[in-house]
Design a protein around this motif. Sequence first.
Motif, PDB file in Angstrom:
ATOM      1  N   ASN A 160      -8.168 -43.387   0.829  1.00 28.98           N
ATOM      2  CA  ASN A 160      -6.473 -43.500   0.523  1.00 28.98           C
ATOM      3  C   ASN A 160      -6.387 -43.063  -1.043  1.00 28.98           C
ATOM      4  O   ASN A 160      -5.268 -42.247  -0.989  1.00 28.98           O
ATOM      5  CB  ASN A 160      -6.028 -44.737   0.670  1.00 28.98           C
ATOM      6  CG  ASN A 160      -4.970 -45.177   0.114  1.00 28.98           C
ATOM      7  OD1 ASN A 160      -4.044 -44.673   0.248  1.00 28.98           O
ATOM      8  ND2 ASN A 160      -5.233 -45.954  -0.760  1.00 28.98           N
TER       9      ASN A 160
ATOM     10  N   LEU B 169      -3.966 -36.421  -4.579  1.00 29.16           N
ATOM     11  CA  LEU B 169      -3.756 -35.101  -4.179  1.00 29.16           C
ATOM     12  C   LEU B 169      -2.036 -34.902  -4.199  1.00 29.16           C
ATOM     13  O   LEU B 169      -1.647 -34.011  -3.621  1.00 29.16           O
ATOM     14  CB  LEU B 169      -4.440 -34.568  -2.984  1.00 29.16           C
ATOM     15  CG  LEU B 169      -5.994 -34.475  -3.211  1.00 29.16           C
ATOM     16  CD1 LEU B 169      -6.684 -34.396  -1.797  1.00 29.16           C
ATOM     17  CD2 LEU B 169      -6.076 -33.127  -3.907  1.00 29.16           C
ATOM     18  N   GLY B 170      -1.312 -36.232  -4.058  1.00 32.51           N
ATOM     19  CA  GLY B 170       0.149 -36.189  -3.878  1.00 32.51           C
ATOM     20  C   GLY B 170       0.204 -36.326  -2.542  1.00 32.51           C
ATOM     21  O   GLY B 170       1.487 -35.953  -2.104  1.00 32.51           O
ATOM     22  N   ASP B 171      -0.675 -36.450  -1.442  1.00 35.91           N
ATOM     23  CA  ASP B 171      -0.361 -36.632   0.027  1.00 35.91           C
ATOM     24  C   ASP B 171       0.154 -38.096   0.485  1.00 35.91           C
ATOM     25  O   ASP B 171      -1.064 -38.702   0.996  1.00 35.91           O
ATOM     26  CB  ASP B 171      -1.541 -35.852   0.787  1.00 35.91           C
ATOM     27  CG  ASP B 171      -0.988 -35.628   1.950  1.00 35.91           C
ATOM     28  OD1 ASP B 171      -0.032 -36.217   2.713  1.00 35.91           O
ATOM     29  OD2 ASP B 171      -1.676 -34.804   2.745  1.00 35.91           O
ATOM     30  N   THR B 172       1.242 -38.678   0.249  1.00 33.28           N
ATOM     31  CA  THR B 172       1.267 -40.139   0.404  1.00 33.28           C
ATOM     32  C   THR B 172       1.482 -40.085   2.090  1.00 33.28           C
ATOM     33  O   THR B 172       0.749 -41.273   2.588  1.00 33.28           O
ATOM     34  CB  THR B 172       2.855 -40.365   0.063  1.00 33.28           C
ATOM     35  OG1 THR B 172       2.819 -40.205  -1.232  1.00 33.28           O
ATOM     36  CG2 THR B 172       2.939 -41.722   0.243  1.00 33.28           C
ATOM     37  N   THR B 173       1.751 -39.217   2.963  1.00 38.89           N
ATOM     38  CA  THR B 173       1.621 -39.354   4.493  1.00 38.89           C
ATOM     39  C   THR B 173       0.270 -39.452   4.682  1.00 38.89           C
ATOM     40  O   THR B 173      -0.148 -40.305   5.696  1.00 38.89           O
ATOM     41  CB  THR B 173       2.198 -37.976   5.083  1.00 38.89           C
ATOM     42  OG1 THR B 173       3.758 -37.967   4.574  1.00 38.89           O
ATOM     43  CG2 THR B 173       2.241 -38.228   6.434  1.00 38.89           C
ATOM     44  N   ARG B 174      -0.513 -38.820   4.385  1.00 34.21           N
ATOM     45  CA  ARG B 174      -2.072 -38.569   4.539  1.00 34.21           C
ATOM     46  C   ARG B 174      -2.692 -40.213   4.111  1.00 34.21           C
ATOM     47  O   ARG B 174      -3.444 -40.665   5.097  1.00 34.21           O
ATOM     48  CB  ARG B 174      -2.983 -37.609   4.055  1.00 34.21           C
ATOM     49  CG  ARG B 174      -4.354 -37.644   4.210  1.00 34.21           C
ATOM     50  CD  ARG B 174      -4.436 -37.525   5.756  1.00 34.21           C
ATOM     51  NE  ARG B 174      -5.960 -37.643   6.126  1.00 34.21           N
ATOM     52  CZ  ARG B 174      -6.537 -37.802   7.393  1.00 34.21           C
ATOM     53  NH1 ARG B 174      -5.629 -38.266   8.187  1.00 34.21           N
ATOM     54  NH2 ARG B 174      -7.956 -37.903   7.371  1.00 34.21           N
TER      55      ARG B 174
ATOM     56  N   ALA C   9      -6.315 -39.265  -1.453  1.00 28.62           N
ATOM     57  CA  ALA C   9      -5.051 -38.841  -0.802  1.00 28.62           C
ATOM     58  C   ALA C   9      -4.160 -39.070  -1.733  1.00 28.62           C
ATOM     59  O   ALA C   9      -2.971 -37.895  -2.062  1.00 28.62           O
ATOM     60  CB  ALA C   9      -4.756 -39.280   0.543  1.00 28.62           C
ATOM     61  N   LYS C  10      -3.720 -39.861  -2.307  1.00 26.07           N
ATOM     62  CA  LYS C  10      -2.933 -40.186  -3.461  1.00 26.07           C
ATOM     63  C   LYS C  10      -2.840 -39.193  -4.456  1.00 26.07           C
ATOM     64  O   LYS C  10      -1.877 -38.751  -5.027  1.00 26.07           O
ATOM     65  CB  LYS C  10      -2.526 -41.709  -3.674  1.00 26.07           C
ATOM     66  CG  LYS C  10      -2.062 -42.703  -2.717  1.00 26.07           C
ATOM     67  CD  LYS C  10      -1.635 -43.838  -3.337  1.00 26.07           C
ATOM     68  CE  LYS C  10      -2.855 -44.853  -3.710  1.00 26.07           C
ATOM     69  NZ  LYS C  10      -2.228 -46.082  -4.259  1.00 26.07           N
TER      70      LYS C  10
ATOM     71  N   GLU D 214      -1.916 -42.700   6.596  1.00 26.60           N
ATOM     72  CA  GLU D 214      -2.661 -42.523   7.678  1.00 26.60           C
ATOM     73  C   GLU D 214      -4.146 -43.213   7.617  1.00 26.60           C
ATOM     74  O   GLU D 214      -4.691 -43.753   8.597  1.00 26.60           O
ATOM     75  CB  GLU D 214      -2.924 -41.178   7.974  1.00 26.60           C
ATOM     76  CG  GLU D 214      -1.489 -40.413   8.721  1.00 26.60           C
ATOM     77  CD  GLU D 214      -1.597 -38.739   8.792  1.00 26.60           C
ATOM     78  OE1 GLU D 214      -2.613 -38.181   8.355  1.00 26.60           O
ATOM     79  OE2 GLU D 214      -0.643 -38.191   9.338  1.00 26.60           O
TER      80      GLU D 214
ATOM     81  N   SER E   6     -12.200 -36.524  -1.138  1.00 26.65           N
ATOM     82  CA  SER E   6     -11.856 -36.140   0.234  1.00 26.65           C
ATOM     83  C   SER E   6     -12.692 -35.530   1.368  1.00 26.65           C
ATOM     84  O   SER E   6     -12.863 -36.243   2.263  1.00 26.65           O
ATOM     85  CB  SER E   6     -10.062 -35.410   0.136  1.00 26.65           C
ATOM     86  OG  SER E   6      -9.368 -36.284  -0.161  1.00 26.65           O
TER      87      SER E   6
ATOM     88  N   THR F  98       6.124 -46.590  -2.623  1.00 34.04           N
ATOM     89  CA  THR F  98       6.934 -45.742  -1.987  1.00 34.04           C
ATOM     90  C   THR F  98       8.659 -46.518  -1.600  1.00 34.04           C
ATOM     91  O   THR F  98       9.462 -46.168  -1.001  1.00 34.04           O
ATOM     92  CB  THR F  98       6.727 -45.459  -0.643  1.00 34.04           C
ATOM     93  OG1 THR F  98       6.079 -46.485   0.136  1.00 34.04           O
ATOM     94  CG2 THR F  98       5.480 -44.115  -0.761  1.00 34.04           C
TER      95      THR F  98
END
Length: 209
Positions: free
Chosen positions: A89, A95-100, A92-93, A103, A68, A129
């Motif tokens: 992307n 890292l467990g950050d689905t929102t990021r 980010a997944k 984005e 990242s 999701t």
Amino acid sequence: EISTYLNYLVQVFYMEGGTSFQEHNYDEAIDDFKKAFEISKTNGVIDTVAAFNIGMAGVLSENPAVASEYLAVCVEVQFDDPRVYTFYNRSAKQLGDTTRAFEIVKMGRERYPDDLSLLLEEAQLYLETDQKDLLLESLIKAVEADPDNANLYFLIGKTYDDKKEYVVAEEYYKKAAEVKPDFFEAYYNIGAIYVNQAAEMQAQANDLP
């Protein structure tokens, strides 16, 4: 003269990193590409290729924090390769950050609206999701971009199947089989639709007086 020799040194670490990457020694590849990146930086250059390579190796070695960090550099300087957003992307997944992750895919889709790989990354996010309606929209765009991809027709059929919209699901399964005549799963799922519908009718019949 110093600048010239620094460039030579960058190439040495590129070669070492490339060899490690091809041998799937991703942690070693990260170290080599990091050295190339830092030497280039000392020489007044932001080496986006080295940063991108670190990002790929980071995702493949499940080191998403490093991935990242360096892929963000690529995005910041607008490195021209849609795969930047694909791997960013995925980091980010990881890292467990689905929102990021959403984005990042959105940024990539805005910059490369016709890129199939980013469409599929977007579809995968919707699948993970459980956003079936948005998944369908993304898959339909993907199949428009790649109309000979039987897997896309199958995935659309499966999504409608899960929504219990069997008539539409069957149409897409048949399209998948048309594009790929030996697509076993497509035929199997068509059969499963008939079996499931028969089971529902059987249950209704059993409930009759």
